[in-house]
Design an enzyme around this catalytic site. Structure first.
Site, PDB file in Angstrom:
ATOM      1  N   GLY A  24       0.593  -1.276  -0.037  1.00 37.82           N
ATOM      2  CA  GLY A  24      -0.051   0.001   0.138  1.00 37.82           C
ATOM      3  C   GLY A  24       0.810   1.239  -0.037  1.00 37.82           C
ATOM      4  O   GLY A  24       0.622   2.144  -0.655  1.00 37.82           O
ATOM      5  N   ASP A  47       6.120  -8.782   9.320  1.00 37.12           N
ATOM      6  CA  ASP A  47       5.842 -10.244   8.449  1.00 37.12           C
ATOM      7  C   ASP A  47       6.719 -10.830   7.629  1.00 37.12           C
ATOM      8  O   ASP A  47       6.702 -11.881   7.308  1.00 37.12           O
ATOM      9  CB  ASP A  47       4.539 -10.192   8.129  1.00 37.12           C
ATOM     10  CG  ASP A  47       3.317  -9.873   9.040  1.00 37.12           C
ATOM     11  OD1 ASP A  47       3.747 -10.047  10.278  1.00 37.12           O
ATOM     12  OD2 ASP A  47       2.196  -9.465   8.810  1.00 37.12           O
ATOM     13  N   MET A  89       2.404 -13.425  14.702  1.00 35.77           N
ATOM     14  CA  MET A  89       1.794 -12.758  13.479  1.00 35.77           C
ATOM     15  C   MET A  89       2.247 -13.212  12.013  1.00 35.77           C
ATOM     16  O   MET A  89       3.156 -14.040  11.954  1.00 35.77           O
ATOM     17  CB  MET A  89       2.101 -11.124  13.698  1.00 35.77           C
ATOM     18  CG  MET A  89       1.313 -10.779  14.672  1.00 35.77           C
ATOM     19  SD  MET A  89       1.549  -8.889  14.675  1.00 35.77           S
ATOM     20  CE  MET A  89       0.345  -8.473  15.931  1.00 35.77           C
ATOM     21  N   HIS A 170       0.330  -8.176  19.722  1.00 41.26           N
ATOM     22  CA  HIS A 170       1.105  -7.191  19.380  1.00 41.26           C
ATOM     23  C   HIS A 170       2.493  -6.664  20.118  1.00 41.26           C
ATOM     24  O   HIS A 170       3.076  -5.657  19.859  1.00 41.26           O
ATOM     25  CB  HIS A 170       0.284  -5.671  19.386  1.00 41.26           C
ATOM     26  CG  HIS A 170      -0.861  -5.755  18.468  1.00 41.26           C
ATOM     27  ND1 HIS A 170      -1.933  -6.386  18.284  1.00 41.26           N
ATOM     28  CD2 HIS A 170      -0.666  -4.897  17.271  1.00 41.26           C
ATOM     29  CE1 HIS A 170      -2.639  -6.090  17.284  1.00 41.26           C
ATOM     30  NE2 HIS A 170      -1.843  -5.360  16.570  1.00 41.26           N
TER      31      HIS A 170
END
Length: 240
Positions: A24, A47, A89, A170
């Site tokens: 993005g 990631d 994650m 997180h």
């Protein structure tokens, strides 16, 4: 919105921007470049799911956080004959799970690339318990693949291990950067500024075989991220 952003940058006499992020962010950088703001993209995500680069900024720091947590869980798992199911994650890319599994000697790793077969997982754990006589087991699983609390419950019901689930969440996104991340970010940042200084823009910076390289943003966006299958083989081989 893009034109407003360009106007704000021009008012501040900013004619170039180094954008850190993923797909993005790259698309945003490409749009700004077309509107006259010279941009260079840097891959930044824990990631490690950005095509075209071996490593992203943030991946190594998150990985070290996961490894530290799993090492601590292994200590208590061994003393209580437990199987710790650790969710990390990376719902689109299993690098975090695979690298952590190898680093910690996890018995099983489950990622988007490996797929998930609950019956196979339970059978492997029964084998590790009865045949190998393991005192503990670690299952590292990428997020959004399975309900880890439910999986831990089924492990308790169907194997000799007491299943326990841990969702790191997180906490993986915080902390002080590791040495590798600091050096990687510095090398990438330096390369980005050098490109801009030479009048080269609409590029993204990446690591490839320990070297710093760059691609046209449109080329980078057309690339596809794949996992190193050799790592999956290594993990499954050394876990027994």
């Amino acid at each position: 919105i893009q034109k407003k952003a360009v106007q704000t940058l021009q008012n501040a006499k900013i004619d170039a921007v180094v954008v850190i992020g993923g797909d993005g962010s790259y698309r945003g950088a490409m749009a700004l470049t077309k509107l006259g703001i010279n941009c260079i993209g840097l891959p930044g995500t824990i990631d490690n799911d950005i095509p075209g680069t071996d490593f992203t900024i943030g991946f190594d720091t998150a990985l070290n956080t996961v490894v530290e947590a799993v090492d601590k869980l292994r200590d208590t798992s061994s003393s209580h004959h437990r199987c710790s199911v650790v969710e990390v994650m990376g719902n689109r890319c299993g690098d975090l799970a695979v690298w952590a599994a190898i680093s910690c000697g996890a018995e099983i790793v489950i990622t988007p690339e490996t797929g998930y077969d609950e019956l196979d997982v339970l059978e492997r754990l029964r084998y590790l318990d009865k045949a190998v006589k393991k005192r503990h087991a670690i299952v590292v699983i990428s997020e959004k693949i399975a309900d880890v609390d439910e999986l831990a419950r089924k492990i308790s019901q169907n194997t000799g291990f007491a299943g326990r689930a841990t969702v790191l969440g997180h906490v993986q996104r915080g902390g002080s950067p590791t040495l590798r991340d600091r050096v990687t970010a510095s090398r990438m940042g330096y390369h980005a500024v050098e490109l801009l200084r030479k009048g080269i823009y609409n590029r993204v910076v990446a690591t490839k075989a320990e070297s710093i390289v760059d691609y046209d943003i449109s080329v980078a966006l057309s690339m596809y991220k794949t996992i190193d299958t050799t790592l999956l083989d290594i993990g499954s081989t050394i876990s027994i």
